[in-house]
Design an enzyme around this catalytic site. Sequence first.
Site, mmCIF file in Angstrom:
data_model
loop_
_atom_site.group_PDB
_atom_site.id
_atom_site.type_symbol
_atom_site.label_atom_id
_atom_site.label_comp_id
_atom_site.label_asym_id
_atom_site.label_seq_id
_atom_site.Cartn_x
_atom_site.Cartn_y
_atom_site.Cartn_z
ATOM 1 N N LYS A 105 45.251 42.473 44.172
ATOM 2 C CA LYS A 105 44.804 42.691 42.791
ATOM 3 C C LYS A 105 45.859 42.140 41.838
ATOM 4 O O LYS A 105 47.062 42.306 42.087
ATOM 5 C CB LYS A 105 44.591 44.189 42.568
ATOM 6 C CG LYS A 105 43.990 44.559 41.212
ATOM 7 C CD LYS A 105 43.695 46.057 41.156
ATOM 8 C CE LYS A 105 43.080 46.480 39.841
ATOM 9 N NZ LYS A 105 42.758 47.916 39.813
ATOM 10 N N SER A 180 38.094 49.215 38.583
ATOM 11 C CA SER A 180 38.622 47.962 38.081
ATOM 12 C C SER A 180 39.003 46.977 39.186
ATOM 13 O O SER A 180 39.155 45.787 38.924
ATOM 14 C CB SER A 180 39.855 48.221 37.200
ATOM 15 O OG SER A 180 40.881 48.838 37.968
ATOM 16 N N SER A 204 39.312 53.335 40.821
ATOM 17 C CA SER A 204 39.226 51.873 40.859
ATOM 18 C C SER A 204 39.333 51.218 42.228
ATOM 19 O O SER A 204 39.106 50.021 42.334
ATOM 20 C CB SER A 204 40.288 51.272 39.952
ATOM 21 O OG SER A 204 39.800 51.247 38.653
HETATM 22 N N1 GLN Z 1 37.133 53.373 35.435
HETATM 23 C C1 GLN Z 1 38.269 54.213 35.133
HETATM 24 C C2 GLN Z 1 38.891 53.755 33.832
HETATM 25 O O1 GLN Z 1 38.365 52.859 33.246
HETATM 26 C C3 GLN Z 1 39.248 54.154 36.238
HETATM 27 C C4 GLN Z 1 40.016 52.905 36.274
HETATM 28 C C5 GLN Z 1 41.035 52.855 37.347
HETATM 29 O O2 GLN Z 1 40.988 53.615 38.329
HETATM 30 N N2 GLN Z 1 41.977 51.971 37.192
HETATM 31 O O3 GLN Z 1 39.879 54.273 33.399
#
Ligand code: GLN
Length: 512
Positions: A105, A180, A204
């Site tokens: 990532k 994400s 995410s």
């Molecule tokens: N979807 C969640 C957010 O937007 C979690 C994102 C994540 O785990 N990085 O904060």
Amino acid sequence: MRLKGEVTFLRSKWCWKTKNIIREDNLPNNTQLTIYEAHQQLKQKKISSVELTQSYLQRIQHVDSRVKALVSVTADQAIIQAQIADKMIAAGECTPLTGIPAIIKDNMCTRGIKTTCSSKMLEHFVPPYNATVIEKLNKAGMVMVGKANMDEFAMGSSTENSAFFTTRNPWDLKRVPGGSSGGSAASVAAGEAIYSLGSDTGGSIRQPAGFCSVTGLKPTYGRVSRYGLVAFASSLDQIGPLTQDVRDCALVMNCISGHDPSDSTSAPQKVPDYSKSLIPDVKGLRVGIPKEYFVEGMQPEVKAAIENAINKMIELGAVVDWNVSLPSTPYALAVYYIIAPSEASANLARYDGVKYGFSYQEGANMWDNMEKTRQFGFGAEVKRRIMLGTYALSSGYYDAYYLKAQKVRTLIRREFEKAFTKYDVLITPTSPTVPFKIGEKTSDPVQMYLSDICTLPINIAGIPAISIPAGFAGGLPVGMQIIGKPFSEEMLFRTAFTYQQATNWHLNKPVV
Ligand code: GLN
């Protein structure tokens, strides 16, 4: 495109296959190996890492224009790493990850290789150092073939917040891969690498793993070093693997886990050999099903798939209590959206155009430059979070929002602690829905936030959870989440491994 061999499921455009089926596109067959299988082949010299790497680079070239999982392809470096890996193998210094192509990532620092966080702010940022996980993987002989697209600064659930482009779900290119870590999940599902790393602040890793039908683990907070991970919400962030099955997940965890003096929040606990927990036995395992996770608005097909998976666990000998209650669960979303933006607002203050990253230079004075750097460097969602967090932390509101959220966080954690005195693991859906269409939720941030409803509480409590493929609804993947107490990754692996030994959802691959 049709597949030769035994096709288990066929739906207009999309086909699912079982193992050992050859793709008709004449692409290298070895882009379907697990880490475990590739390791055997490398060790037995049936294939070299250079050949394996070339196959994956070819596969990336073939599919990534459609899947769009990658922000950078690191072909030249990958070949050099593969040559080094081949030397390690020849010298008998081979670990299970030596010579295995991986995708990282793009929020983990890679020395000399762009680390953009899918943000204009870091579009040209080349870190002078490696994240600890990268150091560990390099030492083990990783071959990094690319860096994965993501929601900007890991804020989002669909990769639609990437400043560059949206990644597509390999199961249906009109749908999101989740986020994400959408690029990480989609790349593994599409066979662009054998495994990937993601980061998980509120879901995410697990939500995109569920959406793309791969295995994804959010380890216990502190299990894996965060040094060199671009910070989003430091008390919630955790790095973890996305793999094709549970065995591979354990192999990656063996390498990346452990205490790191460079991360003051990393835990000193010893790292067990996770592959030893791959025992197909859940007889007598106490499983709780928290009813609050079967939320209103959940798709009935998703609920049905998870219930089937739980029934399978019963068949395998688990003792299931369907009537567990974790009453503070409905507050988790509000708690998360106070704590995460608050921490983000502090962490992202460093992007001021002075130290590193994008810098606007044409302003009237220093303040103007700083303001415009942030105005042009950050996307809408990142700005929304910074504003939310700054507001929640400001004097006069701190007690009402941030402090209150921290108190409810403690309640959520205690409820889990109590539940784990009675149950070994808890099982829930990973998400209330199957992958949604690109654009479907972009105009309504709250709708988007709801897609993490089942995963957020786990980060709030700092506990581990794994998402594994548990079926399909209307031809789209459904993920099952298995949650455990702190440092119970072995229990999660054992439970998930037993399920995967008895089912073959994880063997299905999309044809892209
Ligand atoms: N979807 C969640 C957010 O937007 C979690 C994102 C994540 O785990 N990085 O904060």
